[in-house]
Motif scaffolding. Structure first.
Motif, short mmCIF file in Angstrom:
data_model
loop_
_atom_site.label_atom_id
_atom_site.label_comp_id
_atom_site.label_asym_id
_atom_site.label_seq_id
_atom_site.Cartn_x
_atom_site.Cartn_y
_atom_site.Cartn_z
N HIS A 54 -31.64 17.45 -74.73
CA HIS A 54 -30.42 17.96 -75.36
C HIS A 54 -30.69 19.31 -76.03
N ALA A 55 -31.82 19.43 -76.73
CA ALA A 55 -32.15 20.70 -77.39
C ALA A 55 -32.30 21.82 -76.36
N ALA A 56 -32.96 21.52 -75.24
CA ALA A 56 -33.15 22.53 -74.21
C ALA A 56 -31.82 22.93 -73.57
N CYS A 57 -30.99 21.95 -73.27
CA CYS A 57 -29.69 22.19 -72.65
C CYS A 57 -28.80 23.03 -73.57
N TYR A 58 -28.75 22.63 -74.84
CA TYR A 58 -27.92 23.35 -75.81
C TYR A 58 -28.39 24.80 -75.96
N SER A 59 -29.71 25.00 -76.06
CA SER A 59 -30.23 26.36 -76.23
C SER A 59 -29.83 27.26 -75.06
N MET A 60 -29.93 26.71 -73.84
CA MET A 60 -29.53 27.51 -72.67
C MET A 60 -28.04 27.81 -72.68
N ALA A 61 -27.22 26.81 -73.03
CA ALA A 61 -25.77 27.02 -73.08
C ALA A 61 -25.40 28.05 -74.14
N LEU A 62 -26.07 27.97 -75.30
CA LEU A 62 -25.80 28.94 -76.36
C LEU A 62 -26.20 30.34 -75.93
N SER A 63 -27.31 30.47 -75.23
CA SER A 63 -27.72 31.79 -74.73
C SER A 63 -26.64 32.39 -73.83
N GLY A 64 -26.08 31.56 -72.97
CA GLY A 64 -25.00 32.03 -72.09
C GLY A 64 -23.77 32.44 -72.86
N ALA A 65 -23.38 31.65 -73.86
CA ALA A 65 -22.20 31.97 -74.66
C ALA A 65 -22.43 33.24 -75.49
N LEU A 66 -23.63 33.39 -76.00
CA LEU A 66 -23.94 34.61 -76.76
C LEU A 66 -23.89 35.83 -75.86
N GLY A 67 -24.40 35.71 -74.64
CA GLY A 67 -24.34 36.82 -73.69
C GLY A 67 -22.91 37.21 -73.39
N ALA A 68 -22.03 36.22 -73.24
CA ALA A 68 -20.62 36.50 -72.99
C ALA A 68 -19.97 37.21 -74.17
N ALA A 69 -20.53 37.01 -75.37
CA ALA A 69 -20.01 37.65 -76.58
C ALA A 69 -20.75 38.96 -76.88
N GLY A 70 -21.61 39.40 -75.96
CA GLY A 70 -22.31 40.67 -76.12
C GLY A 70 -23.55 40.60 -77.01
N MET A 71 -24.11 39.41 -77.17
CA MET A 71 -25.31 39.26 -78.00
C MET A 71 -26.44 38.66 -77.17
N THR A 72 -27.66 39.11 -77.47
CA THR A 72 -28.84 38.55 -76.84
C THR A 72 -29.80 38.11 -77.93
N ALA A 73 -30.19 36.87 -77.89
CA ALA A 73 -31.07 36.32 -78.92
C ALA A 73 -32.53 36.66 -78.62
N ASP A 74 -33.27 37.03 -79.66
CA ASP A 74 -34.73 37.12 -79.54
C ASP A 74 -35.30 35.71 -79.45
N ALA A 75 -34.67 34.78 -80.17
CA ALA A 75 -35.13 33.39 -80.15
C ALA A 75 -33.99 32.46 -80.55
N ILE A 76 -33.91 31.33 -79.87
CA ILE A 76 -33.02 30.23 -80.24
C ILE A 76 -33.90 29.01 -80.37
N ASP A 77 -34.04 28.50 -81.58
CA ASP A 77 -34.91 27.35 -81.86
C ASP A 77 -34.00 26.16 -82.19
N THR A 78 -33.96 25.19 -81.30
CA THR A 78 -33.06 24.04 -81.44
C THR A 78 -33.87 22.75 -81.49
N SER A 79 -33.50 21.87 -82.43
CA SER A 79 -34.03 20.51 -82.42
C SER A 79 -32.85 19.56 -82.39
N ALA A 80 -33.07 18.40 -81.80
CA ALA A 80 -32.02 17.39 -81.69
C ALA A 80 -32.54 16.08 -82.26
#
Length: 140
Positions: A54-80
């Motif tokens: 779940h943490a891996a899936c969410y991090s990837m989905a958030l990266s995609g949503a951030l890209g659509a909003a014009g942002m690129t993360a240096d790091a997304i650290d997710t725990s579930a």
């Protein structure tokens, strides 16, 4: 697309044990047992594996949503944190709490919060879970 995981169990529920493997070979015959799942024995268990997925899936989905909003993360650290409770009829995963810390240079905090909240229930693992999913998302 199909992905495969497998498990083998031998013996009774409390004294028995099993192994879990993944198609990719990342996990190969990793032991699990009642004591690893509900006791203090070290080792993996199904809920821990669901949490990691779940943490891996969410991090990837958030990266995609951030890209659509014009942002690129240096790091997304997710725990579930996966909560298992005894309910009528047995045990059930009742909730998952996602904790996300993201480092995004020049991020718009409101756009980040919106993206983080919007993908909470939309990644494929979130969709398969019949549990309450809560979120604490913060920019680092």
């Amino acid at each position: 697309m199909e992905r495969t995981g497998s498990a083998v169990w031998k013996g009774g529920i409390k004294e028995g044990g099993g192994t879990v493997s993944t198609e990719s070979g990342v996990l190969t015959d990793v032991p699990y047992s009642f004591a690893k799942r509900f006791g203090d024995d070290k080792g993996t268990n199904p809920e821990e594996l669901i949490g990691a997925a779940h943490a891996a899936c969410y991090s990837m989905a958030l990266s995609g949503a951030l890209g659509a909003a014009g942002m690129t993360a240096d790091a997304i650290d997710t725990s579930a944190a996966v909560t298992v409770e005894k309910v009528e009829g047995g045990f059930e995963i009742t909730s998952v709490h996602l904790t996300v810390r993201a480092t995004i240079p020049g991020a718009d905090p409101a756009a980040f919060k919106s993206a983080a909240e919007n993908v909470r229930g939309t990644c494929p693992v979130s969709k398969v879970l019949n549990a309450t999913i809560t979120l604490d998302a913060q920019l680092a």
